[in-house]
Write a protein that holds these residues in place. Structure first.
Motif, short mmCIF file in Angstrom:
data_model
loop_
_atom_site.label_atom_id
_atom_site.label_comp_id
_atom_site.label_asym_id
_atom_site.label_seq_id
_atom_site.Cartn_x
_atom_site.Cartn_y
_atom_site.Cartn_z
N PRO A 108 49.18 8.81 -20.37
CA PRO A 108 47.88 9.43 -20.10
C PRO A 108 46.72 8.46 -20.05
O PRO A 108 46.71 7.44 -20.73
N LEU A 109 45.74 8.83 -19.25
CA LEU A 109 44.48 8.09 -19.25
C LEU A 109 43.72 8.36 -20.54
O LEU A 109 43.07 7.46 -21.07
N MET A 110 43.82 9.59 -21.04
CA MET A 110 43.11 9.98 -22.26
C MET A 110 44.07 10.66 -23.22
O MET A 110 44.98 11.39 -22.81
N SER A 111 43.83 10.46 -24.52
CA SER A 111 44.57 11.19 -25.54
C SER A 111 44.08 12.63 -25.59
O SER A 111 43.06 12.98 -24.97
N LEU A 113 30.87 9.10 -21.54
CA LEU A 113 31.62 9.18 -22.78
C LEU A 113 33.06 8.74 -22.58
O LEU A 113 33.64 8.03 -23.42
N GLY A 114 33.64 9.12 -21.44
CA GLY A 114 35.01 8.71 -21.14
C GLY A 114 35.15 7.20 -21.09
O GLY A 114 36.10 6.64 -21.66
N HIS A 115 34.23 6.55 -20.42
CA HIS A 115 34.28 5.08 -20.33
C HIS A 115 34.05 4.44 -21.71
O HIS A 115 34.58 3.36 -21.99
N GLN A 116 33.27 5.12 -22.54
CA GLN A 116 33.03 4.60 -23.89
C GLN A 116 34.28 4.73 -24.75
O GLN A 116 34.65 3.80 -25.49
N LEU A 117 34.95 5.88 -24.67
CA LEU A 117 36.13 6.12 -25.48
C LEU A 117 37.32 5.28 -25.03
O LEU A 117 38.11 4.80 -25.86
N VAL A 118 37.48 5.14 -23.71
CA VAL A 118 38.60 4.39 -23.17
C VAL A 118 38.06 3.06 -22.64
O VAL A 118 37.80 2.87 -21.45
N SER A 119 37.88 2.14 -23.56
CA SER A 119 37.32 0.83 -23.21
C SER A 119 37.96 -0.23 -24.10
O SER A 119 38.72 0.08 -25.02
#
Length: 365
Positions: A41-44, A66-72
């Motif tokens: 997955p891209l995100m959990s 927020l997505g870019h912040q979490l997955v960085s």
């Protein structure tokens, strides 16, 4: 190479067993996915939930940020590395997310920045799932369908397995269809059952089979439910009936539900623990028909089964199992079969021993 796989290529994509990276969150993957797909997955689940909440409260751009912040940073690199490892193992891997939207496009862009170009499925999971549902409906409504029936223990599954014009519904459901039909491994989710069913029907058509042979089934195979339209079509389709002796049926059930199952449990758990697990499995199977048997008949069969299991473990003797199987057939399964047969709308096309039924089906077209 194009950056997208259009809907017109879905059939080729699925029939070719093309490996796929499922970019949806793990909770989405668990509910249902496509054969050959791997969850990367891209995100959990928690990241996806947080972004969804942000989207509702603050809008799309805030959710993207927020997505870019979490997955960085290290998290982002770990996910890219997992995608790259999968693509290295299977270079023809393609990508899909739920709708073929932002998750696919972001993943594709990050892979490009890492020097790898892979296409994503246009329309994503949602569109391809709709495609498979439509294929099941089309293929079952237009096929020259024939149903193979017969009394419990007549070996319908063994009869159908080698036939190229059959589809094994019980195999797809990982369940033998009866109260004793549970396997060691879990059944697929309903969505995964439907997806693999559609693909099996597509493969059947691709083989050029001129008739579709299916085993007579209730709508529920264990906990997996056949599509309503398909089951209604099966109920109206012409039937052939396998006929074998009661003695042969007892031996078939003994093999399927006793010797083979005991061997499978022992192979998994070892002799002592395996026989114990098998015994619990068999007694639980009988308990599932307790209400229909009635308390007196159930207790009598349960006592015979307990003694049979003890003799099987201590001496390898199987006659005790033959006793409860014979009684269960004559007192429960056979009367139920005859009752259901009387409700069928038409008489069977043909009935006889397996070899004669096979010859009839081979010569039918």
């Amino acid at each position: 190479m194009t950056d997208r796989i259009p809907a017109s290529d879905y059939a080729q994509l699925l029939l070719s067993d093309t490996p796929m990276i499922d970019l949806r969150a793990p909770i989405e993957f668990t509910k249902g996915a496509f054969p050959g797909s791997v969850s990367l997955p891209l995100m959990s689940d928690s990241e996806r939930a947080a972004i969804g909440t942000c989207y509702k409260q603050q809008g799309q751009q805030a959710a993207i940020d927020l997505g870019h912040q979490l997955v960085s940073g290290a998290v982002k690199q770990a996910r890219i590395d997992a995608w790259l490892a999968q693509i290295q193992r299977q270079p023809d891997t393609v990508l899909y997310c739920f709708r073929g939207g932002m998750r696919s496009q972001i993943t594709q862009q990050w892979l490009r920045e890492a020097g790898v170009n892979r296409p994503y499925v246009e329309g994503g999971y949602k569109a391809m799932r709709s495609y498979l549902i439509a294929q099941t409906d089309r293929l079952t409504q237009t096929a020259d369908m024939v149903i193979v029936g017969g009394m419990t223990g007549c070996g319908k599954t063994d009869f159908l397995t080698p036939r190229a014009d059959s589809v094994d519904l019980e195999g797809l459901a990982n369940h033998r269809g009866s109260s004793f039909g549970r396997q060691l491994t879990e059944q697929p989710s309903q969505i995964n059952f439907e997806n693999t069913l559609a693909l099996a029907l597509m493969r059947h058509q691709a083989r050029g089979a001129t008739q579709l042979i299916l085993e007579d089934e209730s709508r529920l195979i264990g906990r997996c439910s056949l599509p309503l339209e398909m089951h209604e079509r099966m109920a109206q389709a012409p039937r052939v009936i396998l006929e074998i002796s009661t003695e042969a049926r007892i031996e078939q059930i003994l093999k399927d539900y006793v010797t083979d199952m005991q061997a499978a449990f022992i192979a998994r758990d070892g002799l002592e623990a395996g026989h114990q697990a098998f015994s619990e499995h068999l007694l639980a199977s009988l308990s599932r028909v307790k209400k229909r048997l009635g308390p007196v008949r159930y207790q009598a069969l349960n006592d015979i089964m307990v003694k049979a299991l003890q003799l099987q473990l201590s001496r390898g003797a199987l006659d005790g199992h033959r006793d409860w199987i014979a009684q269960l057939l004559t007192e429960y399964y056979d009367p139920m079969y005859h009752y259901q047969l009387e409700k069928k709308p038409t008489k069977p096309l043909f009935q006889g021993p397996p070899a004669a039924v096979a010859e009839f089906l081979d010569q039918r077209l």
